[in-house]
Design a protein around this motif. Sequence first.
Motif, mmCIF file in Angstrom:
data_model
loop_
_atom_site.group_PDB
_atom_site.id
_atom_site.type_symbol
_atom_site.label_atom_id
_atom_site.label_comp_id
_atom_site.label_asym_id
_atom_site.label_seq_id
_atom_site.Cartn_x
_atom_site.Cartn_y
_atom_site.Cartn_z
ATOM 1 N N GLY A 108 19.631 16.844 65.262
ATOM 2 C CA GLY A 108 18.532 17.555 64.566
ATOM 3 C C GLY A 108 17.205 16.985 65.013
ATOM 4 N N TRP A 109 17.165 15.537 65.048
ATOM 5 C CA TRP A 109 15.833 15.303 65.318
ATOM 6 C C TRP A 109 15.501 15.724 66.985
ATOM 7 C CZ3 TRP A 109 15.552 10.770 68.913
ATOM 8 C CH2 TRP A 109 14.441 10.069 69.193
ATOM 9 N N ILE A 110 16.651 15.479 67.745
ATOM 10 C CA ILE A 110 16.205 15.949 69.122
ATOM 11 C C ILE A 110 15.650 17.339 69.312
ATOM 12 C CG2 ILE A 110 17.074 16.425 71.431
ATOM 13 C CD1 ILE A 110 18.970 13.909 70.642
ATOM 14 N N ALA A 111 16.221 18.248 68.377
ATOM 15 C CA ALA A 111 15.966 19.595 68.516
ATOM 16 C C ALA A 111 14.870 20.070 67.588
ATOM 17 C CB ALA A 111 17.322 20.248 67.935
ATOM 18 N N LYS A 112 14.405 18.884 66.778
ATOM 19 C CA LYS A 112 13.189 19.411 65.633
ATOM 20 C C LYS A 112 13.746 20.514 64.760
ATOM 21 C CE LYS A 112 9.398 18.033 68.900
ATOM 22 N NZ LYS A 112 8.149 18.390 69.044
ATOM 23 N N ALA A 113 15.228 20.187 64.422
ATOM 24 C CA ALA A 113 15.758 21.454 63.568
ATOM 25 C C ALA A 113 15.453 21.396 61.981
ATOM 26 C CB ALA A 113 17.345 21.389 63.821
ATOM 27 N N THR A 114 15.573 22.277 61.331
ATOM 28 C CA THR A 114 15.494 22.203 59.886
ATOM 29 C C THR A 114 16.968 22.593 59.280
ATOM 30 O OG1 THR A 114 13.257 23.152 60.066
ATOM 31 C CG2 THR A 114 14.472 23.588 57.720
ATOM 32 N N GLY A 115 17.313 21.747 58.429
ATOM 33 C CA GLY A 115 18.729 22.119 57.933
ATOM 34 C C GLY A 115 19.503 21.321 56.974
ATOM 35 N N LEU A 116 20.465 21.452 56.597
ATOM 36 C CA LEU A 116 21.161 20.682 55.493
ATOM 37 C C LEU A 116 22.515 20.987 55.668
ATOM 38 C CD1 LEU A 116 19.783 19.416 52.287
ATOM 39 C CD2 LEU A 116 21.429 21.271 51.755
ATOM 40 N N ILE A 117 23.335 20.088 55.092
ATOM 41 C CA ILE A 117 24.881 20.190 54.849
ATOM 42 C C ILE A 117 24.974 19.807 53.467
ATOM 43 C CG2 ILE A 117 27.224 19.422 55.385
ATOM 44 C CD1 ILE A 117 26.367 19.263 58.453
ATOM 45 N N LYS A 118 25.760 20.526 52.860
ATOM 46 C CA LYS A 118 26.142 20.225 51.385
ATOM 47 C C LYS A 118 27.827 20.312 51.256
ATOM 48 C CE LYS A 118 25.231 21.269 46.523
ATOM 49 N NZ LYS A 118 24.510 22.070 45.589
ATOM 50 N N LEU A 119 28.465 19.220 50.577
ATOM 51 C CA LEU A 119 29.679 19.304 50.600
ATOM 52 C C LEU A 119 30.053 19.590 49.039
ATOM 53 C CD1 LEU A 119 30.889 16.665 53.051
ATOM 54 C CD2 LEU A 119 30.806 19.337 53.403
#
Length: 461
Positions: free
Chosen positions: A389-400
Amino acid sequence: MANENEVDVVVVGLGPGGESLATQLAKGGLSVLGVDRRLVGGECPYYGCIPSKMMIRAADVLAEGRRIPDFAGQSTVTPDWKPVHARIRDEATTDWDDATAVKRLEEAGVRFVRGPARLIGSRQVEVSPSTGSGHRATTYSARTGVVLNTGTEPAVPPIDGLAGTPYWTNRDACRLEELPGSLIVIGGGAIGAELAQAFSRFGVQVTVLEVAPRILAPEEPEASKLVADVFGEEGIQVLAGVTIESVRYDEGQFAVAVGEQTLHADKLLVSAGRRPNLGDLGLDTVGLDPAARSVDVDTRLRATGADGLWAIGDITGKGAFTHMSMYQAAIAARDILGQDGPEASYHAVPRVTFTDPEVGSVGMTEKQARDAGLSVRVGTTDLASSTRGWIAKATGLIKLVEDADRGVLVGATVIGPSGGEILSMLTTGVHAQVPTDTLRSMIYAYPTFHRAVESALADLG
Ligand SMILES: Cc1cc2nc3c(=O)[nH]c(=O)nc-3n(C[C@H](O)[C@H](O)[C@H](O)COP(=O)(O)OP(=O)(O)OC[C@H]3O[C@@H](n4cnc5c(N)ncnc54)[C@H](O)[C@@H]3O)c2cc1C
């Protein structure tokens, strides 16, 4: 002499599930009549999943082009809608013509009739002629039974003035040859959000109006917030929790009164849910309620309270997705053909909203799990803090969402690049009720987005 209007099974409505089911039954040796009043294949290939995903793919390419300065130099992006329209017209829909689908169906052994159909009693279907054919209605009887797969139409909310205006639904949006300068979208569910972002990325000034307190209301609140934040950054105005007082259309402009303010736009897209095609189906002739929102079905898709009747797809109210329609088609086909196999289960239904960030989810949300009285543990992780995510400069979240008593996941949401793809391993977890201890003991490839699942599992405690 055999009655040519008597068959084993009549399939009314050939959406993705009906088309697949009719084909399976014919290949299984039954005589099958398939009826559709519009296009074989239903909403998905002509006005739904496929054209909308072609728009989204094009819009994502534009967005990636605009990100070049963040990574690799300079870019100038000049959007052009023509290739998108041409691809939808030529590749996806063959100019909204179903000749290929009809041929495929008939080659599989299904007899096809076009026209509106309705039940006129148990195992009896009447098909009216399609417009202009000059024929009288024909009655067909089904020795084994009738399968309903009549799907949905766009719902139009009872807003003052709306009905008299030239508003768009998804069906107009999928046929667009030129884009408007500005667009108001009524409804911030999956369809409204996907189309809003796609049009915005092509330069349309977009406002989304949502009466619920947040867009993507059935999803986790974290998903609604992340997507709304990105929409804001991209210049899409999102007004949630609003009351839409009236709609007017004058001199080529829409005026939408929302609370105290009036918004103006060139076009108006209504994506405020779907209305099941049940009212004119003759359900009362088989003892069912024609005003019902869905057809009650058992785990083999047999309609409750009506003999010799099955229902599949959106009208069963189990999830308005193509994959649901196809899943149910396979189960109903086995039941009709007298074959063994697993019955329907809905504890692990996956769904994907193809916004950017993409929202993939399966099973229960945290609230649904708590409302069901489960002992809930929640684990989350920020996708941006994972290596990928850091490499891709991504926005996101995982929720379980875990049922702590049983030590299994009952729900999961992945927001981020390819969220729907990352979801697949969590769908397996929820579907097969894999113990969370087993998921923790797996090896997660480095540096992938799905490796963030390991962090979310650790956060469960
Ligand atoms: C814009 C948009 C995007 C979407 N994107 C996705 C996506 O990405 N993924 C996903 O899984 N789902 C998506 N969907 C939902 C998906 O299109 C439906 O869930 C899917 O088409 C399954 O529907 P169905 O099989 O119940 O019937 P439908 O596809 O609605 O087909 C029903 C058929 O029945 C016919 N019919 C109706 N009444 C009669 C009658 N009385 N007599 C004869 N024929 C009749 C209709 O003409 C139609 O062809 C999207 C929908 C929209 C609108």
